[in-house]
Motif scaffolding. Sequence first.
Motif: not given
Length: 245
Positions: A172-192
């Motif tokens: 988890l990281i926080r940016l401008d009031g948003h929660h951003i959940y990120w993970l890496v799956i087989t070379s792709i970083m998904f940031s929600f």
Amino acid sequence: MPAVGALCKVNGDLQNSHIIPEFFYRLIYDAQPRRFHVVSAILSERESFQQKGLRERLLCRACEQKFGRWEHYAKAAFVDTRGVTITRHKDRITFHNLDYQQFKLFQLSLLWRMGVSTLPFFNDVALGPHEEKLRLALLREDPLQPDQYPCWLVAVEMRGKLLRDWILEPSLIRLDGHHIYWLVITSIMFSFYVGSQPPPTAIMPLFLNKRNEMVVIVRDITDIPCLADTVQRLGTAINARKKSK
């Protein structure tokens, strides 16, 4: 024994559901024996091999099949690039002719599964009131609007090559009031992006849109501080375990 399905909230025989879809793990399995290597950046945790991806009793058979349809489409379109066209520039890849509904539902299902999972691997994902909003959207097969729970994708390279053989637990990281959940799956970083307000307008062109287009940014791992730090800690832990043997 029957239990309540996490999605439909109906009693049924729950399946051993994957949280991260199995087709991603197939990209990192060793050929013989069929397994993948699990390595932790925490020095006290031992390295191991697993033969199946992370699963738990979560969905009834009908809901499992619903998610399976979206996963099948995501693999065909995003991994096998069937039925889509791609334009490649120096620092980005644009997918055209993606099915907005199916691919967005696939993305939402991944975020929601991480949030409801009880497995330690997903402990950092806590969706709060957004968990129920996502559940209802998935139950109705409603992909929501492009600015609702959007996902930003980055293809991660190291020295010009994609890092295809790893899956990194969500953080988890926080940016401008948003929660951003990120993970890496087989070379792709998904940031929600998870929040009550839409993300900044400037980054909206990076998300899947209703014109059935999606941009994947290409970045070297050294340009992504959170990943570079994780890889450094991972390397330090691996070397320390080798020396302790």
